[in-house]
Design a protein around this motif. Structure first.
Motif, short mmCIF file in Angstrom:
data_model
loop_
_atom_site.label_atom_id
_atom_site.label_comp_id
_atom_site.label_asym_id
_atom_site.label_seq_id
_atom_site.Cartn_x
_atom_site.Cartn_y
_atom_site.Cartn_z
N PHE A 63 13.99 34.09 8.46
CA PHE A 63 12.32 35.09 7.65
C PHE A 63 12.00 35.47 6.49
CE2 PHE A 63 12.05 35.84 12.69
CZ PHE A 63 10.75 36.64 12.73
N ALA A 64 13.45 36.01 5.69
CA ALA A 64 13.22 36.17 4.47
C ALA A 64 13.01 35.35 3.15
CB ALA A 64 14.79 36.14 4.39
N ASP A 65 12.67 33.42 3.66
CA ASP A 65 13.03 32.80 2.84
C ASP A 65 11.61 31.75 3.55
OD1 ASP A 65 13.11 30.00 1.55
OD2 ASP A 65 13.77 29.07 2.94
N VAL A 66 11.04 32.39 4.41
CA VAL A 66 9.73 31.66 5.28
C VAL A 66 8.48 33.08 4.22
CG1 VAL A 66 8.04 31.02 7.23
CG2 VAL A 66 10.13 30.36 7.48
N LEU A 67 8.50 34.00 4.57
CA LEU A 67 7.87 35.39 4.41
C LEU A 67 8.14 35.80 3.01
CD1 LEU A 67 7.72 36.97 7.97
CD2 LEU A 67 6.35 34.76 6.29
N GLY A 68 9.14 35.06 2.31
CA GLY A 68 9.30 36.24 1.34
C GLY A 68 9.37 37.43 0.83
N VAL A 69 10.68 37.97 2.07
CA VAL A 69 10.70 39.27 2.41
C VAL A 69 11.83 39.36 1.88
CG1 VAL A 69 10.97 40.67 3.82
CG2 VAL A 69 9.28 39.75 3.87
N SER A 70 12.49 40.36 0.83
CA SER A 70 13.88 40.22 0.85
C SER A 70 14.66 40.31 1.51
CB SER A 70 14.26 41.63 -0.85
OG SER A 70 14.54 42.77 -0.18
N MET A 71 16.93 39.87 1.79
CA MET A 71 17.05 39.88 2.52
C MET A 71 17.58 42.04 3.21
SD MET A 71 18.21 37.67 4.95
CE MET A 71 19.49 38.62 5.86
N THR A 92 11.20 32.78 19.32
CA THR A 92 12.14 33.61 18.67
C THR A 92 10.74 34.23 17.34
OG1 THR A 92 14.43 33.22 19.18
CG2 THR A 92 14.21 34.28 17.21
N ALA A 93 10.15 33.58 16.78
CA ALA A 93 10.01 34.08 15.61
C ALA A 93 8.11 34.64 16.16
CB ALA A 93 9.22 32.71 14.92
N ALA A 94 8.12 34.76 17.26
CA ALA A 94 6.76 35.23 18.05
C ALA A 94 6.99 36.22 18.77
CB ALA A 94 5.79 34.66 18.70
N SER A 151 1.28 31.76 12.38
CA SER A 151 1.65 32.47 13.93
C SER A 151 3.10 32.06 14.08
CB SER A 151 1.16 31.03 14.99
OG SER A 151 1.26 29.40 14.67
N GLY A 152 3.42 32.56 15.38
CA GLY A 152 5.09 32.02 15.63
C GLY A 152 5.55 30.35 15.54
N ARG A 153 4.24 30.01 15.27
CA ARG A 153 5.48 27.97 15.82
C ARG A 153 4.99 27.21 14.13
NH1 ARG A 153 4.96 25.49 20.50
NH2 ARG A 153 4.18 26.28 21.81
N ALA A 154 4.14 27.93 13.35
CA ALA A 154 4.16 28.02 12.47
C ALA A 154 5.29 28.60 11.41
CB ALA A 154 3.09 28.16 11.93
N ILE A 155 5.84 29.48 11.63
CA ILE A 155 6.79 30.60 10.88
C ILE A 155 8.17 29.08 11.31
CG2 ILE A 155 8.13 32.35 11.03
CD1 ILE A 155 5.53 34.15 11.19
N ALA A 156 8.48 28.68 12.59
CA ALA A 156 9.05 28.10 12.83
C ALA A 156 9.16 26.75 12.37
CB ALA A 156 9.24 28.03 14.40
N ARG A 157 8.13 26.11 12.55
CA ARG A 157 7.95 24.65 11.80
C ARG A 157 8.44 24.99 10.27
NH1 ARG A 157 3.04 24.50 11.74
NH2 ARG A 157 2.74 23.94 13.46
#
Length: 149
Positions: A56-64, A36-38, A17-23
């Protein structure tokens, strides 16, 4: 939904969730608000700032570079800007000016027009306030009422 939101949703896969990503972002040293994440996940966002993309790159593993391309930003993989050694001679005021120039150069097209409009409105208000006649005060007990124009 924006291209950036589609990429984020695909990378997330509905897991967080947006909360989990932010955490997770905060645990890794980033400053990403859950709201913001949501908003980014559901496509209700503006142009992202660099700190948001890094989180987002760090948490979701997507390149910049993929995130920047999806956001319509230059996707060249570059290191953060480091000023030359001579920059240490700048005063605090000069450093703020250089920082502002950098921000102005990377702001999205059309953002400067909004700033100009606000500045013009502020100037008009200042000009108008100088032209106004002094504000009339209400009559006090025992004084005659001021004339009405």
């Amino acid at each position: 939904m924006s291209g950036l939101s589609k990429l984020l949703s695909e990378a997330n896969g509905g897991r967080l969730s947006g909360r989990a990503i932010a955490r997770l972002a905060r645990e890794r040293g980033h400053t990403l608000n859950h709201d913001t994440a949501a908003r980014y996940l559901r496509g209700d966002h503006g142009t992202p700032d660099e700190a948001t993309l890094v989180a987002f790159a760090d948490v979701l593993g997507v390149s910049m570079s993929r995130l920047r391309a999806a956001a319509g930003l230059p996707s060249d993989a570059t290191a953060p800007y480091t000023p030359p050694a001579e920059a240490s001679r700048l005063s605090r005021r000069q450093r703020r000016a250089v920082d502002e120039i950098i921000r102005a150069m990377v702001e999205p097209p059309g953002a400067a027009a909004k700033d100009t409009t606000v500045t013009e409105l502020d100037e008009r208000r200042r000009t108008d306030s100088r032209r106004r006649t002094p504000t009339r005060r209400a009559a006090r007990h025992g004084e005659p009422e001021p004339p009405v124009d």
